[in-house]
Structures are given as structure tokens and as C-alpha cells.
Design an enzyme around this catalytic site. Structure first.
Site, PDB file in Angstrom:
ATOM      1  N   ASP A   1    -125.049 -94.345 -47.299  1.00 11.61           N
ATOM      2  CA  ASP A   1    -123.893 -94.921 -47.984  1.00 11.61           C
ATOM      3  C   ASP A   1    -122.647 -94.699 -47.123  1.00 11.61           C
ATOM      4  OD1 ASP A   1    -122.710 -96.308 -50.105  1.00 11.61           O
ATOM      5  OD2 ASP A   1    -122.116 -94.479 -51.099  1.00 11.61           O
TER       6      ASP A   1
ATOM      7  N   ASP B   1    -126.142 -90.758 -53.490  1.00 11.92           N
ATOM      8  CA  ASP B   1    -125.913 -92.006 -52.763  1.00 11.92           C
ATOM      9  C   ASP B   1    -126.374 -91.943 -51.314  1.00 11.92           C
ATOM     10  OD1 ASP B   1    -124.782 -93.225 -54.979  1.00 11.92           O
ATOM     11  OD2 ASP B   1    -122.761 -92.551 -54.477  1.00 11.92           O
TER      12      ASP B   1
ATOM     13  N   ARG C   1    -114.151-100.240 -43.638  1.00 13.67           N
ATOM     14  CA  ARG C   1    -113.762 -99.069 -44.430  1.00 13.67           C
ATOM     15  C   ARG C   1    -113.394 -97.871 -43.554  1.00 13.67           C
ATOM     16  NH1 ARG C   1    -117.453 -98.794 -49.947  1.00 13.67           N
ATOM     17  NH2 ARG C   1    -117.069-100.944 -50.611  1.00 13.67           N
TER      18      ARG C   1
ATOM     19  N   ASP D   1    -116.885 -90.006 -48.549  1.00 14.98           N
ATOM     20  CA  ASP D   1    -116.398 -90.662 -49.764  1.00 14.98           C
ATOM     21  C   ASP D   1    -115.680 -89.641 -50.625  1.00 14.98           C
ATOM     22  OD1 ASP D   1    -117.599 -92.945 -48.863  1.00 14.98           O
ATOM     23  OD2 ASP D   1    -118.923 -93.220 -50.589  1.00 14.98           O
TER      24      ASP D   1
END
Length: 482
Positions: free
Chosen positions: A241, A217, A297, A245
Site C-alpha cells: 500500500d 494494508d 502521492r 501513511d
């Protein structure tokens, strides 16, 4: 025993193909703490104890220049004048859910002498890639400033510490860092930025194994089915990205003292709303500085228990903390500074969820400081009972956010990821970074996901929103306004 192993592998494979499989089997769940509120309570106890020690010392010595800052992680090791010769002491300093991450403690020191990354299948001894794939615990250090341009994602093995203290170390390029089905990793004092997708080739993950990797990603740090991890004092920005994560049942994670900037989707915690093993995800986010040109986020959560404590949120464009799939959000002692945009003052966002569904989720703000009109929308009916232990130590340290986060990011050098300063050494001297090649990465090279609207378009949207608000609220004909 062999038969049981085969049965486990069969079910493990089915988890990828059967809808029920992913919710029935998760290898990382044994790392879930049975009482997350007790962990939150212990974090506040350590913070308040460190602050008390600092204040008492300053009072007794009439001097506030002590190495003690009130940040329990930094106070644990930075006050040792001989820390360069006692580096593995760092492994005892984590707090929160990642406190059991031992990294390479007890293992040998590995010195990265070669910044190249030309072969992802057969890496050369002396390179970073050669170190991280080894089976044994290793404490990895850097003797000089270094920029490592990855050719493919850097896949770690368990029990590794990446210790960039004393040098200015940048990791950029393909990948970048992948922690997949492993445990006990510490990443400390590293610049991670301009990471872009790579793959469709073979990459080695251990001395015995390499395999074909599909396209990644482009995350700064990708965590997949792993536990007991600690990311501390890193500076992250400008990746394709996410910057960090964590998905697929990852748990036991502390993300602390980092500096985030120049990015759209900063941090994702949780694979999907329907991946039930992520209900066991437990993450501590502490003492981080969320800086300029961040959009959303910080984090975005799906399921799990997320403790957000004593962070400084100085920028966002859409929202700071978002979620879906009924995550538990415990926000304590943070400073939230809202943007000037009147439509983006809310700290929180329930993503693609109606109020009738999210009003029972456990989202609470305790001791947070709201600046410039910021507001936190809390929810949950029986939160007082569930959060009793977490609240038993008041997060009174919120008014000391500037002190607790003043060293967020890489220590000893500029904490941004400015690649135009390769000539500076750890103390501002002329120790050149190896293999710089004069190459500067740009957002275009990394295919950065950062979205910036032209000023005229931004103005047009704001004016249109205002006109629509006038029409809806006061029934003022738009033709008159125009």
C-alpha cells in the site's frame, strides 16, 4: 475521575460508529501547534544558519570537506566523532512539527540480538518485537547487520527509538511498522521494504495486552491517531500500500532525510476529506529524495498543514503533491524535475475536486526550482497574510538541494533496498547479515502495488492522446492523420 474516564471511553467508542463522533473527538489534537507558520519560519532559520556555518568554515579553512553539510539535522550529531557513545543526542536534532519526538531518550539501551519473529503474541527477549512493546522508554540498537522478516505487523508502544546507525538493518514482511494511538517514536537509519498485508490473528501491543488484528494494508509505516513522531534517514520502497501513511488525527510529524523509490502511492496524509480532526494534522517533509520509479502521492494530503521543504523530487509519473479536503500546502525550496511525459509536468493535483472549490485552498510555492518543464499550480486568495511568517526567512537554500539531500536514506551503506548484497558490512566488509537465509524478496512476494504499463500500451496511449489533441485543437480529421 473514574467516572470521567468511563465517559471518555464511551464517546471514544462512539467515534467509530457515529458520523459526528469522528469530527467531535480526537485524542491527538492537543499535540497541534497553535502557529504552524512559526514552525515553518524556524525550520528555515535553522537551515540557513547551518548553511552559513558551513560556508564560513569552508572560507576560513579553505576546505569544504568539513562534516558540516548545511543540513541542520545531520550537522547536529554527525560532527561528534564520539557519536556512537552519545547516541541519544540524536533526540535533540529533529526540526519541524516532529521536533518534540523524544523517542527513548533517557531510557535504557536495548540490543537486538535475535532477528527472528516467530511469535507475535509472546515474543522472545532479544527480538525487536519484544523491545517495541515495552512500556518504558527504550533506545533500540543493532550490534550487527540484520534482516528482520516480520510474521505480523510490528506494533510499537510509546517512547521508543529505533536506531540503526552502524549496521545494515532491513525490515520486511507482514505489516510492517504500526504506530497506533501512541507518541514519541523515532525511527532512524532503517531499510523498510517489501511489506505486505498480514493479520486475522492475535498480535501483542504491550506487555499487558494483545488482541485480534484484522488484515493490515501492507504499509511500510502506518501511523494511526499518533503524535510526536520522527522518521529520519530511512530507505523505503516496494510495499503493498503506502510507504508512509498517517491518518485519524495524527500530528506532530517530521519525515526527513529519507530515500523513496520503486512505488506507486508513496505517502498518504489524512484519513478522508470529511474527517475533520485531520484538520489539526501538521507534518514537516524535509531533505528527502524522491527517486526512481515513483508514481504519485509525495504526499497526497487531506486537510492539515503540510510543510514541504528542501526535498529533491527527481521522479514521478502522475504528479508529486496531491490533495483534497482543503489542505494547506507550503512548498519551499524544493527541486521538482518533471518526467518526459508532456501530460505529467504539473507538480500538483487537486484530487476529484472542481476548480471552483479548490481555488481558495492555500497552496503556495516559494523558492522552488522547476526543472524539465515542471510547474506548480498555486491557489488561495489571502495566502500572503497567512504565510507572512513562513516567508519572512527566504528559502534561499533551494540551490543547495544536492548538498542538503546527498545523504538521504540509510547512512553508511547503499541507500537502495538491494537484497543481493547481504555480504557487505557497514564499511563494505564481510559482516554477514544474520538470518538472511539466502532469501530475496520480490515484488511478486510482496504483492507490490507498483503499476507498470507495457511499453507498447504506453506508446499507444501517447499517440492516441496526441491525435485527440490535434482533432480538438485544429479540427484535423482523424482519418487524414491515420
Amino acid at each position: 475521575m473514574l467516572q470521567k474516564t468511563y465517559i471518555l471511553l464511551i464517546f471514544y467508542g462512539l467515534a467509530y460508529f457515529l458520523p459526528l463522533g469522528t469530527s467531535m473527538l480526537n485524542l491527538t489534537l492537543p499535540g497541534t501547534h497553535p502557529d504552524p507558520e512559526a514552525v515553518a519560519h524556524e525550520v528555515h532559520r535553522k537551515i540557513n544558519a547551518s548553511i552559513t556555518r558551513r560556508e564560513m568554515l569552508a572560507l576560513s579553512q579553505k576546505d569544504e570537506s568539513s562534516c558540516l553539510t548545511g543540513n541542520p539535522i545531520d550537522d547536529c550529531w554527525k560532527c561528534d566523532p564520539d557519536w556512537p557513545n552519545n547516541r541519544q543526542r540524536l533526540a535533540d536534532c529533529a526540526i519541524g512539527f516532529g521536533q518534540y519526538a523524544k523517542g527513548g531518550k533517557g531510557g535504557e539501551f536495548y540490543i537486538v540480538t535475535d532477528s527472528s519473529d516467530n511469535d507475535a503474541v509472546n515474543p522472545k527477549p532479544g527480538t525487536l518485537r519484544y523491545a517495541v512493546i515495552q512500556n518504558e522508554p527504550l533506545w533500540i540498537v543493532f550490534p550487527s547487520n540484520m534482516m528482520i522478516k516480520l510474521s505480523q505487523e510490528l506494533i510499537f508502544n510509546s517512547y521508543k527509538t529505533l536506531d540503526g546507525r552502524g549496521a545494515d538493518v532491513h525490515i520486511v514482511g507482514g505489516g510492517c511498522i504500526t504506530l497506533q494511538f501512541i507518541s514519541n517514536v523515532i525511527i532512524h537509519n532503517i531499510h523498510i521494504h517489501h511489506c505486505h498485508p498480514s493479520g486475522n490473528t492475535n498480535v501483542r501491543s504491550s506487555p499487558e495486552h494483545y488482541g485480534y488484528r484484522t488484515e493490515s494494508d501492507g504499509d511500510g509505516i502506518s501511523i494511526f491517531g499518533s503524535k510526536d513522531l520522527w522518521i529520519d534517514h530511512c530507505t523505503l520502497s516496494r510495499c503493498k500500500d503506502g510507504l508512509i501513511d498517517a491518518v485519524m488525527g495524527s500530528t506532530g510529524i517530521t519525515i526527513s532525510n529519507n530515500f523513496f523509490s520503486h512505488h506507486n502511492e508513496v505517502m498518504l496524509l489524512g484519513h478522508s476529506d470529511h474527517y475533520t480532526p485531520d484538520s489539526g494534522m501538521q507534518v514537516t517533509i524535509a531533505f528527502n529524495h524522491f527517486g526512481e520509479e515513483l508514481v504519485q502521492r509525495m504526499p497526497r494530503c487531506r486537510r492539515g498543514y503540510i510543510h514541504v521543504v528542501n526535498n529533491d523530487f527527481t521522479r514521478w509519473e502522475m504528479y508529486a503533491i496531491g490533495g483534497s479536503g482543503e489542505p494547506t500546502i507550503n512548498s519551499q525550496g524544493n527541486r521538482y524535475m518533471a518526467p518526459t511525459n508532456p501530460f505529467a509536468k504539473e507538480v500538483t493535483k487537486r484530487v476529484d475536486t472542481e476548480e471552483g472549490m479548490w481555488k481558495g485552498w492555500n497552496w503556495r510555492s516559494e523558492g522552488d526550482i522547476m526543472v524539465n518543464g515542471a510547474f506548480f499550480v498555486a491557489s488561495g486568495e489571502e495566502v500572503e497574510v497567512k504565510y507572512e511568517k513562513a516567508y519572512s526567512v527566504e528559502p534561499k537554500s533551494a540551490d543547495r538541494i544536492s548538498i542538503l539531500t546527498m545523504s538521504a536514506g540509510v547512512l553508511g551503506v547503499a541507500r537502495d533496498n538491494n537484497l543481493g548484497m547481504w555480504s557487505r558490512g557497514p564499511n563494505g566488509e564481510g559482516d554477514d547479515i544474520t538470518d538472511s537465509g539466502g532469501l530475496e524478496y520480490s515484488d511478486e512476494m510482496s504483492l507490490s502495488a507498483r503499476v507498470v504499463m507495457p511499453p507498447l500500451l504506453t506508446f499507444t496511449i501517447l499517440v492516441s492522446s496526441f491525435l485527440l489533441l490535434c482533432f480538438v485543437s485544429y479540427r484535423i480529421p482523424l482519418v487524414v492523420i491515420l
